[in-house]
Write a protein that holds these residues in place. Structure first.
Motif, PDB file in Angstrom:
ATOM      1  N   ALA A  46       0.779  -1.405   0.034  1.00 38.07           N
ATOM      2  CA  ALA A  46       0.111   0.008   0.109  1.00 38.07           C
ATOM      3  C   ALA A  46       0.928   1.267  -0.079  1.00 38.07           C
ATOM      4  N   ASP A  47       0.716   2.033  -1.068  1.00 38.00           N
ATOM      5  CA  ASP A  47       1.550   3.559  -1.237  1.00 38.00           C
ATOM      6  C   ASP A  47       0.753   4.388  -0.372  1.00 38.00           C
ATOM      7  N   LEU A  48       0.985   4.838   0.833  1.00 39.79           N
ATOM      8  CA  LEU A  48       0.279   5.668   1.679  1.00 39.79           C
ATOM      9  C   LEU A  48       0.905   6.967   1.693  1.00 39.79           C
ATOM     10  N   VAL A  93      -7.256   0.202   1.563  1.00 35.96           N
ATOM     11  CA  VAL A  93      -6.428  -0.096   2.640  1.00 35.96           C
ATOM     12  C   VAL A  93      -6.900  -0.854   3.733  1.00 35.96           C
ATOM     13  N   MET A  94      -8.321  -0.518   3.870  1.00 35.21           N
ATOM     14  CA  MET A  94      -9.052  -1.219   5.124  1.00 35.21           C
ATOM     15  C   MET A  94      -9.159  -2.632   5.036  1.00 35.21           C
ATOM     16  N   SER A  95      -8.773  -3.324   3.901  1.00 33.65           N
ATOM     17  CA  SER A  95      -8.885  -4.677   3.727  1.00 33.65           C
ATOM     18  C   SER A  95      -7.886  -5.495   4.255  1.00 33.65           C
ATOM     19  N   LEU A  96      -6.691  -4.563   4.553  1.00 32.96           N
ATOM     20  CA  LEU A  96      -5.473  -5.113   5.106  1.00 32.96           C
ATOM     21  C   LEU A  96      -5.725  -5.319   6.559  1.00 32.96           C
ATOM     22  N   PHE A  97      -6.450  -4.315   7.050  1.00 34.27           N
ATOM     23  CA  PHE A  97      -6.826  -4.820   8.626  1.00 34.27           C
ATOM     24  C   PHE A  97      -7.848  -5.591   8.795  1.00 34.27           C
ATOM     25  N   GLN A  98      -8.959  -5.742   7.832  1.00 33.34           N
ATOM     26  CA  GLN A  98     -10.225  -6.627   8.046  1.00 33.34           C
ATOM     27  C   GLN A  98      -9.951  -7.897   7.813  1.00 33.34           C
ATOM     28  N   ASP A  99      -8.930  -8.240   6.889  1.00 33.55           N
ATOM     29  CA  ASP A  99      -8.922  -9.721   6.417  1.00 33.55           C
ATOM     30  C   ASP A  99      -7.270 -10.205   7.002  1.00 33.55           C
ATOM     31  N   ALA A 100      -7.257 -11.078   7.767  1.00 31.22           N
ATOM     32  CA  ALA A 100      -5.901 -11.534   8.407  1.00 31.22           C
ATOM     33  C   ALA A 100      -5.198 -12.389   7.406  1.00 31.22           C
ATOM     34  N   ALA A 101      -5.771 -12.652   6.345  1.00 29.50           N
ATOM     35  CA  ALA A 101      -5.336 -13.772   5.343  1.00 29.50           C
ATOM     36  C   ALA A 101      -4.199 -12.750   4.392  1.00 29.50           C
ATOM     37  N   ILE A 132      -3.161  13.979  -4.927  1.00 30.18           N
ATOM     38  CA  ILE A 132      -4.286  14.303  -4.072  1.00 30.18           C
ATOM     39  C   ILE A 132      -4.179  13.574  -2.733  1.00 30.18           C
ATOM     40  N   PRO A 133      -4.239  14.296  -1.787  1.00 34.36           N
ATOM     41  CA  PRO A 133      -4.405  13.720  -0.102  1.00 34.36           C
ATOM     42  C   PRO A 133      -5.573  12.854   0.213  1.00 34.36           C
ATOM     43  N   ALA A 134      -5.613  11.933  -0.609  1.00 34.30           N
ATOM     44  CA  ALA A 134      -6.741  10.848  -0.107  1.00 34.30           C
ATOM     45  C   ALA A 134      -6.305   9.383  -0.061  1.00 34.30           C
ATOM     46  N   ILE A 135      -7.012   8.830   0.725  1.00 36.59           N
ATOM     47  CA  ILE A 135      -6.774   7.455   1.057  1.00 36.59           C
ATOM     48  C   ILE A 135      -7.710   6.314   0.270  1.00 36.59           C
ATOM     49  N   ASN A 136      -7.108   5.360  -0.529  1.00 35.12           N
ATOM     50  CA  ASN A 136      -7.807   4.560  -1.001  1.00 35.12           C
ATOM     51  C   ASN A 136      -8.522   3.633   0.017  1.00 35.12           C
ATOM     52  N   PRO A 137      -9.976   3.467  -0.049  1.00 32.22           N
ATOM     53  CA  PRO A 137     -10.570   2.808   1.032  1.00 32.22           C
ATOM     54  C   PRO A 137     -10.108   1.171   1.105  1.00 32.22           C
ATOM     55  N   ILE A 172      -1.996  -1.081  -3.726  1.00 32.40           N
ATOM     56  CA  ILE A 172      -3.225  -0.396  -3.256  1.00 32.40           C
ATOM     57  C   ILE A 172      -2.303   1.169  -3.384  1.00 32.40           C
ATOM     58  N   VAL A 173      -3.014   2.127  -4.008  1.00 31.30           N
ATOM     59  CA  VAL A 173      -2.474   3.306  -4.166  1.00 31.30           C
ATOM     60  C   VAL A 173      -3.307   4.479  -3.742  1.00 31.30           C
ATOM     61  N   THR A 174      -3.150   5.489  -3.573  1.00 33.81           N
ATOM     62  CA  THR A 174      -3.973   6.637  -3.365  1.00 33.81           C
ATOM     63  C   THR A 174      -5.045   6.831  -4.345  1.00 33.81           C
TER      64      THR A 174
END
Length: 227
Positions: free
Chosen positions: A37-39, A80-88, A73-78, A63-65
């Motif tokens: 993820a490029d944050l 990214v949340m999948s990395l926290f929600q899916d432990a696989a 543009i200072p916005a985060i791709n949603p 995963i990019v911005t």
């Protein structure tokens, strides 16, 4: 064993993105569900998404911005949340290279609280802002304050681009050692170009991580590399 999420930060010019890309490519040899993820939503140059094709060819989800990296543009791709929600999934997160850029990680403090992750501080002893213990420690503490997390490991990536020598790497190793002792944080590795790896491994106590140089200036990219 590396923790599920590897978060990479460091001063602009430290080589943190080079390390993040090389780390992801190395992990891809062992992992089937890996994302980078490029944050970094502050610096528009030398971004890990520039290596998207290489990463995707290695089986890495990129995963990019917002706007796919096409605009700063200072916005985060949603996603990214999948990395926290899916432990696989295992992930490498490349965050901003200064305290302001590190603020993006603070958005995910609730998700990171129960997570198994490392926050790696990439150190280049040749950067003016991190060239001695006092500056390097202050810069690291600034990042920690803004991202609401504590650094868990130090990566010595001291270099001078094409003019790097083994002596420069060893200089960085000494500073990394000082920082490690002062902060009570281990040195995870010494990230060095492949050509220096054999000699560095004989001289350094900590692991040596060989790297290829992928992040090049526009005028260094040949036609063949672009095709």
């Amino acid at each position: 064993m590396r923790k599920r999420l590897q978060i990479v930060t460091g001063h602009y010019g430290s080589g943190k993105t080079e390390y993040a890309v090389n780390l992801a490519l190395a992990l891809a040899k062992e992992e089937t569900h890996l994302a980078l993820a490029d944050l970094d939503i502050v610096n528009p140059y030398f971004r890990s998404y520039e290596q998207a094709r290489r990463l995707e060819q290695a089986g890495i989800r990129v995963i990019v911005t917002s706007c796919g990296g096409a605009a700063d543009i200072p916005a985060i791709n949603p996603a990214v949340m999948s990395l926290f929600q899916d432990a696989a999934w295992r992930g490498v997160l490349d965050i901003g290279g200064d305290p302001i850029g590190a603020r993006v990680l603070a958005r995910f403090a609730p998700q990171l609280h129960p997570e198994d992750f490392d926050l790696l501080y990439v150190l280049n002893a040749n950067r003016p802002e991190t060239r001695d213990l006092e500056r390097a420690l202050a810069y690291m503490r600034g990042i920690e304050k803004e991202c609401l997390q504590q650094v868990t490991g130090i990566v010595n990536n001291t270099h001078l681009c094409g003019e790097t020598t083994l002596e420069e790497i060893l200089k960085g190793a000494r500073l990394a050692g000082e920082l490690s002792r002062a902060a009570g944080i281990p040195i995870v590795c010494h990230a060095v170009e492949e050509r220096f790896a054999p000699k560095a491994a004989r001289l350094l106590h900590e692991p040596v991580f060989p790297m290829n140089i992928y992040m090049k200036k526009p005028w260094e990219i040949t036609t063949c590399e672009e095709e």
